[in-house]
Structure formats: structure tokens, C-alpha cells
Design a protein around this motif. Structure first.
Motif, PDB file in Angstrom:
ATOM      1  N   PRO A 227       0.915  -1.236   0.006  1.00 23.41           N
ATOM      2  CA  PRO A 227       0.294   0.114  -0.168  1.00 23.41           C
ATOM      3  C   PRO A 227       0.794   1.364   0.091  1.00 23.41           C
ATOM      4  CG  PRO A 227       0.009  -1.103   2.206  1.00 23.41           C
ATOM      5  CD  PRO A 227       0.793  -1.918   1.133  1.00 23.41           C
ATOM      6  N   ASP A 228       0.417   2.347  -0.412  1.00 23.93           N
ATOM      7  CA  ASP A 228       0.832   3.725  -0.696  1.00 23.93           C
ATOM      8  C   ASP A 228       1.226   3.898   0.848  1.00 23.93           C
ATOM      9  OD1 ASP A 228       1.360   6.772  -0.590  1.00 23.93           O
ATOM     10  OD2 ASP A 228       0.930   6.267  -2.689  1.00 23.93           O
ATOM     11  N   LEU A 229       2.324   4.517   1.212  1.00 23.59           N
ATOM     12  CA  LEU A 229       2.745   5.045   2.741  1.00 23.59           C
ATOM     13  C   LEU A 229       1.623   5.877   3.284  1.00 23.59           C
ATOM     14  CD1 LEU A 229       6.551   5.115   2.962  1.00 23.59           C
ATOM     15  CD2 LEU A 229       4.959   3.897   4.375  1.00 23.59           C
ATOM     16  N   ARG A 230       1.039   6.857   2.114  1.00 23.25           N
ATOM     17  CA  ARG A 230       0.280   7.877   2.638  1.00 23.25           C
ATOM     18  C   ARG A 230      -0.994   7.518   2.694  1.00 23.25           C
ATOM     19  NH1 ARG A 230       1.658  11.747  -2.506  1.00 23.25           N
ATOM     20  NH2 ARG A 230       1.904   9.670  -3.563  1.00 23.25           N
ATOM     21  N   ASN A 231      -1.576   6.227   2.546  1.00 26.89           N
ATOM     22  CA  ASN A 231      -2.713   5.756   2.965  1.00 26.89           C
ATOM     23  C   ASN A 231      -2.760   4.948   4.113  1.00 26.89           C
ATOM     24  OD1 ASN A 231      -5.347   4.646   2.835  1.00 26.89           O
ATOM     25  ND2 ASN A 231      -4.982   3.703   0.654  1.00 26.89           N
ATOM     26  N   THR A 232      -2.422   5.933   5.142  1.00 31.45           N
ATOM     27  CA  THR A 232      -2.547   5.384   6.424  1.00 31.45           C
ATOM     28  C   THR A 232      -3.506   4.633   6.945  1.00 31.45           C
ATOM     29  OG1 THR A 232      -1.192   7.579   7.166  1.00 31.45           O
ATOM     30  CG2 THR A 232      -2.085   6.172   8.939  1.00 31.45           C
ATOM     31  N   PRO A 233      -4.636   4.622   6.659  1.00 30.80           N
ATOM     32  CA  PRO A 233      -5.925   3.634   6.951  1.00 30.80           C
ATOM     33  C   PRO A 233      -5.701   2.493   6.496  1.00 30.80           C
ATOM     34  CG  PRO A 233      -6.821   5.833   6.571  1.00 30.80           C
ATOM     35  CD  PRO A 233      -5.339   5.974   6.012  1.00 30.80           C
ATOM     36  N   SER A 234      -5.057   2.279   4.916  1.00 30.71           N
ATOM     37  CA  SER A 234      -4.823   1.088   4.423  1.00 30.71           C
ATOM     38  C   SER A 234      -3.694   0.287   5.173  1.00 30.71           C
ATOM     39  CB  SER A 234      -4.628   1.207   3.057  1.00 30.71           C
ATOM     40  OG  SER A 234      -4.315  -0.043   2.305  1.00 30.71           O
ATOM     41  N   VAL A 235      -2.515   0.991   5.346  1.00 30.75           N
ATOM     42  CA  VAL A 235      -1.454   0.384   5.990  1.00 30.75           C
ATOM     43  C   VAL A 235      -2.162  -0.116   7.580  1.00 30.75           C
ATOM     44  CG1 VAL A 235       0.682   0.831   7.423  1.00 30.75           C
ATOM     45  CG2 VAL A 235       0.112   1.909   5.203  1.00 30.75           C
ATOM     46  N   ALA A 236      -2.744   0.634   8.259  1.00 30.78           N
ATOM     47  CA  ALA A 236      -3.282   0.256   9.522  1.00 30.78           C
ATOM     48  C   ALA A 236      -4.154  -0.839   9.481  1.00 30.78           C
ATOM     49  CB  ALA A 236      -4.150   1.561  10.006  1.00 30.78           C
ATOM     50  N   ALA A 237      -5.029  -1.205   8.473  1.00 32.60           N
ATOM     51  CA  ALA A 237      -5.769  -2.246   8.163  1.00 32.60           C
ATOM     52  C   ALA A 237      -4.907  -3.401   8.112  1.00 32.60           C
ATOM     53  CB  ALA A 237      -6.614  -2.176   6.962  1.00 32.60           C
ATOM     54  N   PHE A 238      -3.787  -3.402   7.200  1.00 34.42           N
ATOM     55  CA  PHE A 238      -3.064  -4.715   7.195  1.00 34.42           C
ATOM     56  C   PHE A 238      -2.163  -4.957   8.276  1.00 34.42           C
ATOM     57  CE2 PHE A 238      -3.061  -3.583   2.477  1.00 34.42           C
ATOM     58  CZ  PHE A 238      -3.117  -4.761   2.155  1.00 34.42           C
ATOM     59  N   LEU A 239      -1.893  -3.848   9.173  1.00 36.60           N
ATOM     60  CA  LEU A 239      -1.100  -4.206  10.390  1.00 36.60           C
ATOM     61  C   LEU A 239      -2.328  -4.992  11.490  1.00 36.60           C
ATOM     62  CD1 LEU A 239       0.588  -0.888  11.068  1.00 36.60           C
ATOM     63  CD2 LEU A 239       1.726  -3.213  10.603  1.00 36.60           C
ATOM     64  N   SER A 240      -3.651  -4.569  11.526  1.00 42.05           N
ATOM     65  CA  SER A 240      -4.507  -5.109  12.033  1.00 42.05           C
ATOM     66  C   SER A 240      -4.851  -6.493  11.586  1.00 42.05           C
ATOM     67  CB  SER A 240      -6.037  -4.354  12.145  1.00 42.05           C
ATOM     68  OG  SER A 240      -5.600  -3.074  12.470  1.00 42.05           O
ATOM     69  N   ALA A 241      -4.421  -6.867  10.279  1.00 45.73           N
ATOM     70  CA  ALA A 241      -4.892  -8.265   9.752  1.00 45.73           C
ATOM     71  C   ALA A 241      -3.572  -9.106   9.961  1.00 45.73           C
ATOM     72  CB  ALA A 241      -5.197  -8.133   8.375  1.00 45.73           C
ATOM     73  N   GLY A 242      -2.471  -8.664  10.803  1.00 47.18           N
ATOM     74  CA  GLY A 242      -1.615  -9.680  11.235  1.00 47.18           C
ATOM     75  C   GLY A 242      -0.315  -9.546  10.140  1.00 47.18           C
ATOM     76  N   PHE A 243      -0.177  -8.418   9.493  1.00 47.19           N
ATOM     77  CA  PHE A 243       0.842  -8.133   8.673  1.00 47.19           C
ATOM     78  C   PHE A 243       1.889  -7.397   9.764  1.00 47.19           C
ATOM     79  CE2 PHE A 243      -2.087  -9.279   5.422  1.00 47.19           C
ATOM     80  CZ  PHE A 243      -1.437  -9.744   4.325  1.00 47.19           C
ATOM     81  N   ARG A 244       3.077  -7.223   9.195  1.00 44.27           N
ATOM     82  CA  ARG A 244       3.890  -6.774   9.959  1.00 44.27           C
ATOM     83  C   ARG A 244       4.764  -5.693   8.687  1.00 44.27           C
ATOM     84  NH1 ARG A 244       9.236  -8.483   8.539  1.00 44.27           N
ATOM     85  NH2 ARG A 244       9.391 -10.692   7.757  1.00 44.27           N
ATOM     86  N   PHE A 245       5.157  -4.413   9.289  1.00 45.81           N
ATOM     87  CA  PHE A 245       5.936  -3.630   8.304  1.00 45.81           C
ATOM     88  C   PHE A 245       7.119  -4.097   8.133  1.00 45.81           C
ATOM     89  CE2 PHE A 245       8.388   0.198   7.676  1.00 45.81           C
ATOM     90  CZ  PHE A 245       7.778   0.959   6.528  1.00 45.81           C
ATOM     91  N   GLY A 246       7.528  -4.323   6.566  1.00 48.58           N
ATOM     92  CA  GLY A 246       8.724  -4.767   6.623  1.00 48.58           C
ATOM     93  C   GLY A 246       9.665  -3.740   5.953  1.00 48.58           C
ATOM     94  N   ALA A 247       9.473  -2.576   5.318  1.00 47.63           N
ATOM     95  CA  ALA A 247      10.341  -1.596   4.868  1.00 47.63           C
ATOM     96  C   ALA A 247       9.528  -0.839   4.097  1.00 47.63           C
ATOM     97  CB  ALA A 247      11.365  -2.323   3.664  1.00 47.63           C
ATOM     98  N   GLU A 248      10.142   0.475   3.800  1.00 48.87           N
ATOM     99  CA  GLU A 248       9.588   1.508   2.810  1.00 48.87           C
ATOM    100  C   GLU A 248      10.301   1.110   1.548  1.00 48.87           C
ATOM    101  OE1 GLU A 248      10.209   5.424   3.981  1.00 48.87           O
ATOM    102  OE2 GLU A 248       9.318   5.330   5.875  1.00 48.87           O
ATOM    103  N   VAL A 249       9.299   0.970   0.367  1.00 45.88           N
ATOM    104  CA  VAL A 249       9.922   0.676  -0.921  1.00 45.88           C
ATOM    105  C   VAL A 249       9.522   1.784  -1.964  1.00 45.88           C
ATOM    106  CG1 VAL A 249       9.761  -1.245  -2.641  1.00 45.88           C
ATOM    107  CG2 VAL A 249       9.411  -1.833  -0.401  1.00 45.88           C
ATOM    108  N   ASP A 250      10.588   2.151  -2.596  1.00 44.49           N
ATOM    109  CA  ASP A 250      10.514   2.998  -3.680  1.00 44.49           C
ATOM    110  C   ASP A 250      10.069   2.189  -5.106  1.00 44.49           C
ATOM    111  OD1 ASP A 250      11.001   5.771  -2.491  1.00 44.49           O
ATOM    112  OD2 ASP A 250      13.098   4.855  -2.434  1.00 44.49           O
ATOM    113  N   LEU A 251       8.761   2.230  -5.341  1.00 42.05           N
ATOM    114  CA  LEU A 251       8.259   2.037  -6.714  1.00 42.05           C
ATOM    115  C   LEU A 251       8.148   3.178  -7.838  1.00 42.05           C
ATOM    116  CD1 LEU A 251       5.494  -0.341  -5.203  1.00 42.05           C
ATOM    117  CD2 LEU A 251       7.794  -1.022  -5.944  1.00 42.05           C
ATOM    118  N   PRO A 252       8.140   2.569  -8.879  1.00 40.37           N
ATOM    119  CA  PRO A 252       8.259   3.807 -10.003  1.00 40.37           C
ATOM    120  C   PRO A 252       7.327   4.951 -10.008  1.00 40.37           C
ATOM    121  CG  PRO A 252       8.410   1.626 -11.025  1.00 40.37           C
ATOM    122  CD  PRO A 252       8.062   1.442  -9.614  1.00 40.37           C
ATOM    123  N   ALA A 253       5.945   4.602  -9.132  1.00 38.90           N
ATOM    124  CA  ALA A 253       5.249   5.854  -9.073  1.00 38.90           C
ATOM    125  C   ALA A 253       4.622   6.087  -7.579  1.00 38.90           C
ATOM    126  CB  ALA A 253       3.819   5.523 -10.030  1.00 38.90           C
TER     127      ALA A 253
END
Length: 269
Positions: A227-253
């Protein structure tokens, strides 16, 4: 690398970002279904078939072997099924109801998916607003491709309410931007109805689908998302779903949050 969800559990986000792998003449031209299989993966999968190579942290049973069929006990996996039958795994009980991923049937599902894609909160990330033809091309490219990405409709208590893509992250352009492992499996999600967003459905279903992947893909050691780093609610949803934050990744866009759900941690998170 199909686009990530614009609204896993939240409403519109402030900064629209078009994913590099959407059909966009201004993009870099990368596309999941056009990516050539890296030679190192072909070599590794061939070695797996012979039982001579470890699977980079993956479970020892199951998996795919390009150019042959891998036997696992009394079962066998066809090599052209890179995702072990995704879209046909059947229903599963979740805290929010009975959920099932159903492989997209264009004639049945296109009108609904196209309507979802024309929601501004979704189109800001998926870039598929407009004529249903645009969505159809996106979906058919996966259905007619080599099987590394499977589009699905999420059915909750028998009602279609979300769109998913289950894909081989290790065979996707995403693998160029993080230390991918063989059989890493990615998921993308959009919740269709505005009323279903912000209710905790996204987190519950993300957890359930990640578990489905791990249950049905024994060679997969982790499920990934970006998910886009700026989409905080989406990142939070993944964390609540048992995902862990691995790294910040620079994708082309976009600058993305690499989210990981590890098989070894699934019962702890």
C-alpha cells in the motif's frame, strides 16, 4: 504488479497515486503479465523438482516446477497453476460472515467491477475509471495470461462486495524492488460499497484471505502487499490483519509500505 487498494478500510485518500502497472500511457510500461520469468527462478524451480534446492524459507511440501509436474503425496500440482487453484478454494468462516473468493467471470462480474472502478476513491489508485472496456481489458489480461495473477470477486454471505487479485509477487515487477523469495504471494483488494468501508471489514477479510493463501499454498512462506505509505488507514488495516511492516519501498510511481504476513508468525499476530 497490479494496483493496491484505494480504500481497504477507509474513505478517499488525499493524494491520488496511479500505480505504475495500470494501463497508463504515461507509465513505465511494466506489466505483471508481460514480465519474463527470471532465469534464477527457472533454475530454482527445476532444482526443487529434483529435490535438491531449498525453497528460500518456504514450506518443504507443495509448490510448482516449471516444465514438469511436482508430486506431493497422493496429489499433484499442474505447472500451469502458479497459484494452486486460487479463486476456487471454497468458502471460509470469518468474524464478519462466510467469505469466498470466486474467480472472476467477465460476463457475470464485469458490470459490478467496472462500477466499483469508477468510484473516485478507487480510481485514484487503480486508474481504471471510464468505459467497462478498460476494466475488461485489465481483467482478461490476467484470465488469459500465464496464471501468475488471478482476479477474484469477494463474496460475503453470498453477496459480491469486493474485488481481489492474488498474484505471484516473486514473478511480478515488485520483486525488483524488495528481496523476494520464491512463492511469495501478493494480494490486492478494493471494497466495493462505500458503506462497507471503515467498518473493520477490510482488516477481517485481509486476515482471512492471507490465511487462505497460506493454507492452500504450502510452498508460500509469506503473503505480501504494498500500500501507498500515505494511505495510513490502508496500512493500519494490514497491520490489524496480522501483517508486519517490512520496509519502505520506492516503486516507480509511489513510495510504498512493504507489508508481510509470515507463515511462522500467523498464529502470533
Amino acid at each position: 504488479m497490479p494496483p493496491i487498494d484505494a480504500s481497504t478500510d477507509a474513505g478517499p485518500v488525499p493524494a491520488p497515486v496511479h500505480h505504475p502497472d495500470c494501463a497508463d500511457p504515461g507509465g513505465d510500461g511494466e506489466d505483471t503479465l508481460e514480465l519474463r520469468l527470471p532465469d534464477e527462478f527457472v533454475t530454482l524451480f527445476t532444482a526443487e523438482t529434483a529435490g535438491t534446492a531449498p525453497c528460500g524459507g518456504c514450506a518443504p511440501a507443495g509448490g510448482h516446477a516449471l516444465g514438469g509436474t511436482m508430486q506431493t503425496g497422493a496429489q499433484s500440482a499442474s505447472t500451469d497453476d502458479l497459484l494452486d487453484g486460487a479463486g476456487g478454494w471454497g468458502p471460509v468462516a470469518t468474524p464478519v460472515g462466510t467469505f469466498e473468493l470466486a474467480r472472476v467471470r467477465v460476463e457475470r462480474d464485469l458490470p459490478l467491477i467496472s462500477r466499483w472502478m469508477n468510484d473516485p476513491a478507487v480510481s485514484a489508485f487503480w486508474g481504471l475509471a471510464g468505459s467497462p472496456t478498460r476494466t475488461e481489458e485489465h481483467v482478461r489480461a490476467q484470465l488469459d495470461g500465464d496464471g501468475r495473477s488471478v482476479p477474484c470477486v469477494g463474496m460475503l454471505d453470498g453477496t459480491p462486495m469486493s474485488y481481489w487479485e492474488v498474484y505471484r509477487a516473486d514473478l511480478d515487477p515488485l520483486a525488483r524492488h524488495y528481496p523476494a523469495r520464491p512463492h511469495d504471494t501478493g494480494i490486492h483488494l478494493l471494497i466495493g460499497a462505500v458503506a462497507d468501508r471503515g467498518q473493520g471489514l477490510g482488516s477481517a477479510l485481509l486476515r482471512s484471505v492471507a490465511d487462505l493463501v497460506l493454507d492452500h499454498r504450502p510452498a508460500c512462506a509469506r503473503v505480501v502487499a504494498e500500500p501507498d505509505l500515505r494511505n495510513t488507514p490502508s496500512v493500519a488495516a494490514f497491520l490489524s490483519a496480522g501483517f508486519r511492516f517490512g520496509a519502505e519501498v520506492d516503486l516507480p510511481a509511489k513510495r510504498a509500505a512493504l507489508m508481510l504476513r509470515d507463515r511462522t508468525l500467523r498464529h502470533l499476530m
